[in-house]
Design an enzyme around this catalytic site. Structure first.
Site, mmCIF file in Angstrom:
data_model
loop_
_atom_site.group_PDB
_atom_site.id
_atom_site.type_symbol
_atom_site.label_atom_id
_atom_site.label_comp_id
_atom_site.label_asym_id
_atom_site.label_seq_id
_atom_site.Cartn_x
_atom_site.Cartn_y
_atom_site.Cartn_z
ATOM 1 N N ASP A 20 0.841 -1.209 0.000
ATOM 2 C CA ASP A 20 0.000 0.000 0.000
ATOM 3 C C ASP A 20 0.874 1.255 0.000
ATOM 4 O OD1 ASP A 20 0.877 -0.120 2.610
ATOM 5 O OD2 ASP A 20 -1.119 0.055 3.514
ATOM 6 N N SER A 21 2.202 1.062 -0.017
ATOM 7 C CA SER A 21 3.120 2.177 -0.279
ATOM 8 C C SER A 21 2.789 2.817 -1.626
ATOM 9 C CB SER A 21 4.576 1.697 -0.268
ATOM 10 O OG SER A 21 4.752 0.579 -1.113
ATOM 11 N N ASP A 46 -0.895 -6.155 0.086
ATOM 12 C CA ASP A 46 -1.236 -5.531 1.367
ATOM 13 C C ASP A 46 -2.738 -5.417 1.542
ATOM 14 O OD1 ASP A 46 0.856 -4.873 3.074
ATOM 15 O OD2 ASP A 46 1.409 -3.094 1.916
ATOM 16 N N LYS A 70 -0.773 -9.401 3.363
ATOM 17 C CA LYS A 70 0.011 -8.852 4.474
ATOM 18 C C LYS A 70 -0.870 -7.875 5.229
ATOM 19 C CE LYS A 70 3.606 -5.845 3.771
ATOM 20 N NZ LYS A 70 3.192 -4.606 4.451
ATOM 21 N N GLU A 111 -0.857 -5.154 8.751
ATOM 22 C CA GLU A 111 -0.082 -4.513 9.811
ATOM 23 C C GLU A 111 -0.765 -4.823 11.125
ATOM 24 O OE1 GLU A 111 0.391 -0.364 8.910
ATOM 25 O OE2 GLU A 111 1.168 -0.778 6.910
ATOM 26 N N GLU A 121 9.583 -3.745 10.174
ATOM 27 C CA GLU A 121 9.974 -2.460 9.558
ATOM 28 C C GLU A 121 10.537 -1.525 10.617
ATOM 29 O OE1 GLU A 121 7.069 -0.600 6.992
ATOM 30 O OE2 GLU A 121 8.255 1.231 6.814
#
Ligand code: KIV
Length: 271
Positions: A51-52, A90, A119, A121, A188
């Site tokens: 999602d960057s 993501d 993925k 968070e 990260e």
């Protein structure tokens, strides 16, 4: 029936074998078919549709505006260029607030986007969600440490896990997420010593970004590797600057990770 080719597709099992053999796992982001193809040809093991993309493709300041539809759109493009790497996508901000929502949205990423792993968070608070996904056969990578979707809560992009309590908590979270069924961890911006400790207490592959050299693999954002972000984070290197060619830059990144020349101490954080 699957046909065995010279370069079979990367699977979770293969990532586990690489961890056991201490053979570094090379990961990189891509957001479309063209770059996914180049990464595949460069023998990247895991392609992340991160999602960057909210920051490096859409031009936002954070990843918060990225929606599930954006992620499906970009994942489906990347899937068309990706034949060999494992394709991870993501789950965007607020798309996994509980097991039912997470299952429905992960299913869309896999069925409409073609992702092979999702993925998310999270910390120990995501154990239930991870367990539900795992129970339904969905491969999951849990992203610990700096979690950009929580940037407004964290108050800035800074190293996470510093100090005894924060470090112990991250180790507990890592074990809890593994026990809930996570297949991989991503750390990260974590002190290198803590990342090595986390790696030592789990059995699943640990991928680092700004987490030192002792992880099972490394990941960077493609636009940092290609020097496109202006002011790359300390943990990244512009491989295009030293090669002058996109294919050569990707090859340089892949060999630097495989040969453990990247990351160096200058890309890592101390306690
Ligand atoms: O979204 C992303 O690209 C990521 C990387 C920072 C690992 O999560």
């Amino acid at each position: 029936m699957s046909v065995q080719t010279e370069q079979p597709r990367t699977t979770i099992r293969r990532l586990q074998e690489m961890r056991k053999a201490r053979s570094p796992i090379v990961c990189l982001t891509a957001y479309d078919a063209g770059f996914a193809r180049l990464l595949d040809e460069a023998a990247v093991d895991v392609i992340l549709v991160g999602d960057s993309l909210g920051m490096v493709v859409q031009g936002h300041d954070t990843t918060v505006p990225v929606t599930l539809d954006h992620m499906i759109y970009h994942t489906s493009m990347a899937a068309r260029g990706c034949e060999r790497a494992l394709l991870m996508a993501d789950m965007p901000f607020m798309s996994y607030t509980g097991p039912a929502q997470a299952l429905a949205n992960a299913a869309r990423l896999m069925q409409e986007g073609g992702a092979q792993m999702v993925k998310l968070e999270g910390d120990g608070g995501q154990v239930e969600v991870v367990a539900a996904l795992a129970r339904h056969g969905i491969p999951v990578c849990a992203h610990l440490g700096l979690r950009p979707q929580s940037i407004h809560k964290l108050g800035g992009y800074r190293v996470q896990g510093r100090g005894v309590h924060a470090g112990e908590r991250m180790m507990r979270d890592a074990v809890a997420l593994q026990d809930a069924g996570a297949d991989m961890l991503l750390l990260e911006c974590v002190p290198a010593v803590l990342a090595a400790e986390v790696r030592g207490i789990v059995d699943i592959p640990v991928i680092g970004i700004g987490a030192g050299a002792d992880c099972d693999g490394q990941i960077l954002v493609l636009h940092d590797v290609l020097g496109m972000t202006g002011r790359p984070p300390r943990f990244a290197t512009d491989f295009l600057a030293e090669t002058g060619d996109i294919r050569a830059a990707l090859a340089a990144y892949v060999s630097a990770v495989r040969e453990r020349r990247f990351p160096g101490p200058e890309h890592s954080f101390q306690d």
